[in-house]
Design a protein around this motif. Sequence first.
Motif, mmCIF file in Angstrom:
data_model
loop_
_atom_site.group_PDB
_atom_site.id
_atom_site.type_symbol
_atom_site.label_atom_id
_atom_site.label_comp_id
_atom_site.label_asym_id
_atom_site.label_seq_id
_atom_site.Cartn_x
_atom_site.Cartn_y
_atom_site.Cartn_z
ATOM 1 N N GLN A 38 12.700 42.043 -54.024
ATOM 2 C CA GLN A 38 13.006 40.759 -53.381
ATOM 3 C C GLN A 38 12.092 40.595 -52.167
ATOM 4 O OE1 GLN A 38 16.127 41.839 -50.348
ATOM 5 N NE2 GLN A 38 17.417 41.513 -52.108
ATOM 6 N N GLY A 39 11.778 39.361 -51.854
ATOM 7 C CA GLY A 39 10.884 39.206 -50.707
ATOM 8 C C GLY A 39 10.467 37.778 -50.492
ATOM 9 N N TYR A 40 9.447 37.611 -49.695
ATOM 10 C CA TYR A 40 9.007 36.288 -49.268
ATOM 11 C C TYR A 40 7.511 36.331 -49.031
ATOM 12 C CZ TYR A 40 10.358 39.282 -45.400
ATOM 13 O OH TYR A 40 10.538 40.372 -44.601
ATOM 14 N N MET A 41 6.935 35.131 -48.885
ATOM 15 C CA MET A 41 5.494 35.041 -48.687
ATOM 16 C C MET A 41 5.170 35.374 -47.227
ATOM 17 S SD MET A 41 2.779 34.465 -50.355
ATOM 18 C CE MET A 41 2.956 33.452 -51.800
ATOM 19 N N ILE A 42 4.186 36.216 -47.046
ATOM 20 C CA ILE A 42 3.772 36.639 -45.710
ATOM 21 C C ILE A 42 2.362 36.147 -45.436
ATOM 22 C CG2 ILE A 42 2.894 38.715 -44.567
ATOM 23 C CD1 ILE A 42 5.331 40.180 -45.383
ATOM 24 N N ASP A 43 2.135 35.621 -44.256
ATOM 25 C CA ASP A 43 0.765 35.381 -43.791
ATOM 26 C C ASP A 43 0.341 36.642 -43.078
ATOM 27 O OD1 ASP A 43 0.469 32.779 -44.698
ATOM 28 O OD2 ASP A 43 1.541 31.975 -42.978
ATOM 29 N N PHE A 44 -0.668 37.285 -43.616
ATOM 30 C CA PHE A 44 -1.058 38.593 -43.108
ATOM 31 C C PHE A 44 -2.416 38.465 -42.427
ATOM 32 C CE2 PHE A 44 -2.650 42.991 -43.793
ATOM 33 C CZ PHE A 44 -1.645 43.660 -43.120
ATOM 34 N N PHE A 45 -2.426 38.626 -41.104
ATOM 35 C CA PHE A 45 -3.663 38.462 -40.339
ATOM 36 C C PHE A 45 -3.534 39.287 -39.051
ATOM 37 C CE2 PHE A 45 -1.834 35.596 -37.155
ATOM 38 C CZ PHE A 45 -0.717 35.114 -37.826
ATOM 39 N N GLY A 46 -4.576 39.262 -38.231
ATOM 40 C CA GLY A 46 -4.492 39.951 -36.940
ATOM 41 C C GLY A 46 -4.673 41.453 -37.083
ATOM 42 N N ILE A 98 -4.645 36.720 -45.304
ATOM 43 C CA ILE A 98 -4.238 36.839 -46.715
ATOM 44 C C ILE A 98 -2.777 36.408 -46.807
ATOM 45 C CG2 ILE A 98 -3.835 38.420 -48.647
ATOM 46 C CD1 ILE A 98 -6.001 40.235 -47.557
ATOM 47 N N SER A 99 -2.470 35.515 -47.744
ATOM 48 C CA SER A 99 -1.072 35.166 -48.009
ATOM 49 C C SER A 99 -0.612 36.024 -49.175
ATOM 50 C CB SER A 99 -0.952 33.682 -48.348
ATOM 51 O OG SER A 99 -1.382 32.913 -47.247
ATOM 52 N N ILE A 100 0.425 36.788 -48.957
ATOM 53 C CA ILE A 100 0.829 37.780 -49.965
ATOM 54 C C ILE A 100 2.350 37.938 -49.931
ATOM 55 C CG2 ILE A 100 0.397 39.689 -48.312
ATOM 56 C CD1 ILE A 100 -0.551 41.394 -50.707
ATOM 57 N N MET A 101 2.951 38.167 -51.098
ATOM 58 C CA MET A 101 4.389 38.427 -51.130
ATOM 59 C C MET A 101 4.651 39.811 -50.530
ATOM 60 S SD MET A 101 6.184 35.908 -52.360
ATOM 61 C CE MET A 101 7.713 36.499 -53.111
ATOM 62 N N ARG A 102 5.714 39.926 -49.739
ATOM 63 C CA ARG A 102 5.983 41.215 -49.097
ATOM 64 C C ARG A 102 6.068 42.371 -50.120
ATOM 65 N NH1 ARG A 102 11.583 42.592 -46.631
ATOM 66 N NH2 ARG A 102 11.871 42.836 -48.847
ATOM 67 N N PRO A 103 6.759 42.197 -51.272
ATOM 68 C CA PRO A 103 6.809 43.313 -52.223
ATOM 69 C C PRO A 103 5.419 43.721 -52.711
ATOM 70 C CG PRO A 103 8.400 41.620 -52.814
ATOM 71 C CD PRO A 103 7.579 41.051 -51.708
ATOM 72 N N ASP A 104 4.496 42.764 -52.827
ATOM 73 C CA ASP A 104 3.138 43.109 -53.283
ATOM 74 C C ASP A 104 2.402 43.926 -52.224
ATOM 75 O OD1 ASP A 104 3.480 41.867 -55.712
ATOM 76 O OD2 ASP A 104 2.581 39.975 -55.091
ATOM 77 N N LEU A 105 2.632 43.586 -50.956
ATOM 78 C CA LEU A 105 2.008 44.357 -49.867
ATOM 79 C C LEU A 105 2.547 45.796 -49.894
ATOM 80 C CD1 LEU A 105 0.290 44.525 -47.333
ATOM 81 C CD2 LEU A 105 2.024 43.266 -46.089
#
Length: 391
Positions: A38-46, A98-105
């Motif tokens: 289960q999870g949500y979309m994350i904007d991953f940067f910084g 990168i926009s990525i689903m938390r479970p994928d990260l």
Amino acid sequence: MKALICGGGIAGLALARCLGDHGWEVVVLEKADALRTQGYMIDFFGPGYTAAREMGLLPRLQELGYAVDALRYVDEEGRTRAGLSYERFGRAAGGHLISIMRPDLERALYESLPGKVDVRFGTGLTAVTHHPDGAAATLTDGTEVAADVVVGADGVHSAVRGLAFGADERYVRRLGFHTAAFVFEDPEIHAVGRRNFVLTDTTDRQMGFYSLRDGRVAAFAVHRSADPALPDDPRETLRREYGGLGWVVPRALRACPPGDEVYYDLVAQVEVPCWSQGHVTLVGDACYAVSLLAGQGASLGMAGAYLLAEQLAGAPSVGTALRRYEERWRPVVEEKQRAARRGVRWFLPGSQTELQARRLALRAARLPGVDRYVATALAGRTRGVLGRALR
Ligand SMILES: Cc1cc2nc3c(=O)[nH]c(=O)nc-3n(C[C@H](O)[C@H](O)[C@H](O)COP(=O)(O)OP(=O)(O)OC[C@H]3O[C@@H](n4cnc5c(N)ncnc54)[C@H](O)[C@@H]3O)c2cc1C
């Protein structure tokens, strides 16, 4: 050297990966029976993006990530009232987004673990004890594991923090919102959210959607609530709180899966006056959750873990490493926590006036110059943060 890490989320897996690379023996305890789905979309940067690059993870994250063209706020008919181009947002982050689903990260981190990292799913801990040159934990299976350092990477409601530092109430600052996320199937809503993050343009509660490549839709919801308790049945609460929003929201709520497949929590920050006690320390949301209002918790979790591993591998003693880690990382996360609290009205307007102000600001953001200002205000200072902390 040996580390026992409680929590196999982003911070825990990143730390396991980095310490494993430095030749440490690592045991990870994860209370879930398998990697979380289960999870949500994350904007991953910084800084987390920088850490991922150092760890050689970027190609895999880019493969698992999603192309997002824009963030769009829509009215009851689905017409766009305000929005922000992701290209501008990405530029403010130096193109490193990168926009990525938390479970994928988490999956990418798990796949990258060196073979000698021992991940024990379905396992937690019941006690933590201090030793003269280390610490030990009693696991939920009754065994005891001793290590040079025990790390709590177990999120906002950290068990390690509870056992070694004290109860949640001392450290968790509730921000007055509840949040939820779930994944469901609906071809019509999927067509709406393709390459766009689409949110309701509403006060006090909003729901948003993003279309996943497997045909499902990821939904995200946040509403104002001072209630400190979590509901017994999250799906029922979602239907009650969001049922009146209009547009495709009632359809999404009908497709919402049962409670145990819904992520649901209070929106909170964590502030711990001292991150380490002896050879027991904390990382990620467990000691410095910035909350989803900051949009950088995953990034800071990954980067904090990277920094902690570098200190543990390079310092003359565990004590020195833990001191340096906190000295260098605390100012970074405290600044993000303050920024998140300042941005509450932007994130979820509490009145029609605030909603109108957000629309106007986003409209102005289309103008050259202002666009950079707004995107930078959202992304914060992202460049060189991890590099400065490592020096
Ligand atoms: C809706 C939402 C949207 C967000 N969007 C963004 C975003 O756009 N960008 C961003 O950077 N961040 C975002 N975040 C924040 C980000 O998800 C968190 O900051 C990040 O997941 C924290 O990672 P962590 O590893 O520290 O903790 P967690 O993700 O909470 O992981 C903790 C792990 O520990 C395990 N665990 C807990 N207790 C125990 C125990 N007793 N024993 C064993 N294991 C245990 C859990 O099962 C879990 O696997 C968002 C958060 C939310 C809620």
